[in-house]
Design an enzyme around this catalytic site. Structure first.
Site, PDB file in Angstrom:
ATOM      1  N   THR A 383       0.599  -1.544  -0.023  1.00 40.85           N
ATOM      2  CA  THR A 383      -0.015   0.071   0.252  1.00 40.85           C
ATOM      3  C   THR A 383       0.865   1.096  -0.108  1.00 40.85           C
ATOM      4  O   THR A 383       2.185   1.162   0.003  1.00 40.85           O
ATOM      5  CB  THR A 383      -0.875   0.085   1.552  1.00 40.85           C
ATOM      6  OG1 THR A 383      -1.577  -0.963   1.854  1.00 40.85           O
ATOM      7  CG2 THR A 383      -1.991   0.845   1.407  1.00 40.85           C
ATOM      8  N   GLU A 403      -2.113  -4.542  -2.645  1.00 42.73           N
ATOM      9  CA  GLU A 403      -2.779  -5.185  -1.364  1.00 42.73           C
ATOM     10  C   GLU A 403      -1.531  -5.709  -1.382  1.00 42.73           C
ATOM     11  O   GLU A 403      -0.467  -5.470  -0.517  1.00 42.73           O
ATOM     12  CB  GLU A 403      -3.937  -6.669  -1.782  1.00 42.73           C
ATOM     13  CG  GLU A 403      -3.780  -7.852  -0.653  1.00 42.73           C
ATOM     14  CD  GLU A 403      -4.060  -6.928   0.530  1.00 42.73           C
ATOM     15  OE1 GLU A 403      -3.394  -7.036   1.874  1.00 42.73           O
ATOM     16  OE2 GLU A 403      -4.799  -5.775   1.121  1.00 42.73           O
ATOM     17  N   ASP A 423      -8.522  -9.739   1.408  1.00 42.42           N
ATOM     18  CA  ASP A 423      -8.031  -9.068   2.779  1.00 42.42           C
ATOM     19  C   ASP A 423      -9.881  -9.413   3.677  1.00 42.42           C
ATOM     20  O   ASP A 423      -9.704  -8.869   4.476  1.00 42.42           O
ATOM     21  CB  ASP A 423      -8.933  -8.028   2.772  1.00 42.42           C
ATOM     22  CG  ASP A 423      -7.682  -6.793   3.270  1.00 42.42           C
ATOM     23  OD1 ASP A 423      -6.301  -7.737   3.597  1.00 42.42           O
ATOM     24  OD2 ASP A 423      -7.173  -5.503   2.670  1.00 42.42           O
ATOM     25  N   SER A 448     -11.153  -3.104   5.884  1.00 43.33           N
ATOM     26  CA  SER A 448      -9.318  -2.271   5.539  1.00 43.33           C
ATOM     27  C   SER A 448      -8.895  -1.526   6.381  1.00 43.33           C
ATOM     28  O   SER A 448      -9.773  -1.510   7.707  1.00 43.33           O
ATOM     29  CB  SER A 448      -9.485  -0.941   4.373  1.00 43.33           C
ATOM     30  OG  SER A 448      -8.658  -0.302   4.308  1.00 43.33           O
ATOM     31  N   THR A 449      -7.611  -1.452   6.861  1.00 45.31           N
ATOM     32  CA  THR A 449      -7.033  -0.572   7.608  1.00 45.31           C
ATOM     33  C   THR A 449      -6.500   1.100   8.199  1.00 45.31           C
ATOM     34  O   THR A 449      -6.126   1.282   8.213  1.00 45.31           O
ATOM     35  CB  THR A 449      -5.917  -0.950   8.762  1.00 45.31           C
ATOM     36  OG1 THR A 449      -6.198  -2.789   8.489  1.00 45.31           O
ATOM     37  CG2 THR A 449      -5.720  -0.987  10.241  1.00 45.31           C
ATOM     38  N   GLY A 470       0.913   0.053   5.331  1.00 47.20           N
ATOM     39  CA  GLY A 470       1.631  -0.981   6.269  1.00 47.20           C
ATOM     40  C   GLY A 470       0.405  -2.327   6.454  1.00 47.20           C
ATOM     41  O   GLY A 470       0.507  -3.137   7.860  1.00 47.20           O
ATOM     42  N   GLY A 471      -0.741  -2.339   6.003  1.00 46.82           N
ATOM     43  CA  GLY A 471      -1.060  -3.453   6.444  1.00 46.82           C
ATOM     44  C   GLY A 471      -1.777  -3.120   7.727  1.00 46.82           C
ATOM     45  O   GLY A 471      -2.396  -2.741   7.621  1.00 46.82           O
TER      46      GLY A 471
END
Length: 563
Positions: A383, A403, A423, A448-449, A470-471
């Site tokens: 990302t 992703e 995800d 999502s984060t 950063g996932g």
């Protein structure tokens, strides 16, 4: 809206772009500022702003270039969230360009014949991994509402770079020559391996005429060029290839619609913080800030172990709720009001003690909360983030993604397809058949984060724009930046460069801290483990009196420039 006649986007004379590797990580400017993860993308956005373009115009140009020079992180085959501030109306809007699952997607699509989750490395390069891309459609919607320059003009820098070639950066080279399975798919090998059999290295010139052609089509026809016609058919054909063919159809692509809504805005100390709502990471970030408001972290500093303990414990509690309750609100009930209710947060904050809880915190029971099963989502990284303030004071904070590294590793039209559907929770329900909030469903958007953030003072005046890739760690990265900038009043470059502490469950993953802080945390029950997650790529702009201070994370190749 009608377009004004503007001078063309040209190479600026104020900044020496000949040595992009040494552009500043921090800069100040009085009129406009842009920060992104690659200097070539920053230059494209900067030149758009100098030509009289808006913050959204610059975001379009930056995304087009990032998809070329940083394809491991984002692109036109992926999705995005954007938070936008209109300086004239003082309205804060959230744009949702998250990918959607095909209509025929099923809750068990990532299970094998024995109803066990398939290995992630197998799923990530499969046709089932790809969702309908939404970044271009989202940008098109925002640009129609807030753009100044003609849409087609915004793609000129990226098209030129794709045709003439760009210099492969060290970070891209490390991904090309790394160990991720997506870098070794048939399509990736075709793109990244030269005629002599060697992979591209840092300093090599890489051309992508197919990408230039795709951008030309999008510049002329908008998102319809991506979601209908020849490019769309190529996407459908690609995701239907083995292994684990997907179910995406032309109707899925043509039916995609980005979303627009009021941003989720909540008070934090003397500020108002705005993010997108669910299914983004905004809910979790807002809860973490609410929990920290019940501590004295704002009276401490970055050298204080107790401050980092408070940070870690608030993070753990917010993650526990976010992991359990958040999904696509069009499909599941997300108790946002309950999670952010002041009474609920105050009760939850009582769990933050003088030492770390040796047990992983469980989710709470906010008002209106349904019962879900425990989540089983991998949430890898891949990302990027960008922030922009234009000369009229309009601001953009945008997190954009394909992703995983190079998405699914499958390419069409010179760009990688996302693997965003990984995800979702691979396990759709628990042993008692209780569903997961983030289970797969047709037309659903995965959780999502990503939480592109804007900050204002209590008068509604712009204070800051920030965000990070950063996932699953994005929540912690953004939280750190907010605390460092607003509570500890640190210069932007120092704030972003602080060590990252990701406290999730029983894990305390971190970058190296000073020995005194590490020992202090250990005395408080926190044993730090070397980070095993995607590093941060924070970008931020903060208003300091009558000028802007922009910064880019030292962990990546970004820069911040303005005028």
């Amino acid at each position: 809206m009608a377009r004004q006649t503007q001078r063309p986007v040209t190479v600026t004379k104020e900044i020496d772009w000949s040595d992009v590797a040494h552009l500043p990580k921090k800069s100040t400017a009085s009129h406009a500022m842009v920060a992104a993860a690659n200097p070539l993308a920053v230059k494209a956005g900067y030149d758009v702003l100098k030509a009289g373009g808006s913050a959204v115009d610059a975001a379009v140009a930056i995304q087009a270039v990032l998809g070329l020079v940083e394809p491991q992180s984002s692109g036109i085959g992926g999705g995005a969230f954007m938070t936008y501030y209109d300086a004239k109306t003082h309205k804060v809007t959230a744009y949702n360009g998250r990918e959607t699952a095909p209509a025929d997607a099923t809750p068990d699509m990532f299970l094998d014949d024995n109803k066990n989750p398939i290995p992630f490395k197998q799923a990530v390069v499969s046709g089932r991994a790809t969702g309908v891309p939404g970044a271009v459609a989202m940008l098109e919607l925002a640009q129609k509402e807030h753009g100044i320059l003609p849409w087609r003009q915004l793609f000129t820098p990226a098209i030129a770079l794709a045709e003439q070639g760009f210099t492969v950066s060290p970070r891209l080279a490390s991904m090309i020559n790394g160990h991720s399975p997506e870098a070794y798919t048939e399509d990736a090998i075709r793109y990244f391996v030269k005629a002599n059999g060697e992979r591209y290295q840092a300093g090599d010139i890489l051309k992508n005429p197919d990408y230039a052609n795709s951008l030309k089509a999008i510049s002329e026809k908008g998102s319809a060029a991506l979601l209908t016609g020849a490019i769309a058919q190529a996407i459908v054909d690609k995701v239907h290839q083995a292994p684990l063919a997907g179910s995406m159809t032309m109707a899925d692509l043509a039916g995609y619609r980005p979303k627009e809504s009021a941003a989720l805005c909540k008070g934090y100390h003397l500020y108002v913080v705005c993010t997108p709502d669910a299914p983004s990471g905004g809910v979790g970030l807002q809860e973490a800030l609410g929990l920290l408001s019940h501590t004295d972290i704002d009276r401490r500093n970055a050298d204080d172990p107790k401050a980092w303990l408070e940070f870690a414990e608030a993070s753990r509690l917010a993650y526990a709720d976010r992991d359990y309750f958040v999904g696509d609100p069009d499909f599941v009930k997300v108790p946002v009001t309950g999670l952010l209710d002041p009474h609920y947060i105050a009760e939850r904050a009582k769990l933050i003690g003088d030492k770390a809880n040796p047990q992983a915190p469980s989710h709470g029971n906010p008002k209106g909360a349904p019962s879900y099963s425990m989540d089983a989502t991998a949430e890898p990284g891949g990302t990027t983030h960008l922030v922009i303030v234009d000369s009229k004071g309009n601001a953009v904070s945008m997190t954009t993604t394909v992703e995983n590294i190079f998405g699914s590793g499958r390419m069409v039209g010179g760009f990688f397809l996302n693997n965003q559907l990984t995800d979702f929770s691979f396990s759709p329900q628990a042993y008692d058949n209780t569903p997961a909030a983030n289970a797969v469903a047709g037309d659903k958007r995965p959780r999502s984060t990503m939480a592109p953030t804007l900050v204002f003072n209590q008068k509604g005046q712009f204070v800051a724009a920030l965000g990070s890739p950063g996932g699953s760690s994005i929540q912690a990265y953004n939280l750190k930046a907010i605390v460092a900038l607003l509570d500890w009043h640190m210069p932007v470059d120092q704030a972003l460069a602080l060590p990252n502490l990701v406290a999730h469950g029983t894990l305390f993953l971190s970058d190296p801290f000073p020995a005194k802080v590490s020992q202090g945390l250990k005395d408080l029950g926190v044993t730090l483990t070397p980070a095993e997650h995607e590093e941060s790529g924070l970008q931020a702009i903060i208003k300091r009196g009558n000028y802007y201070e922009g910064g880019a994370d030292i962990r990546r190749e970004g820069t911040a420039v303005g005028f």
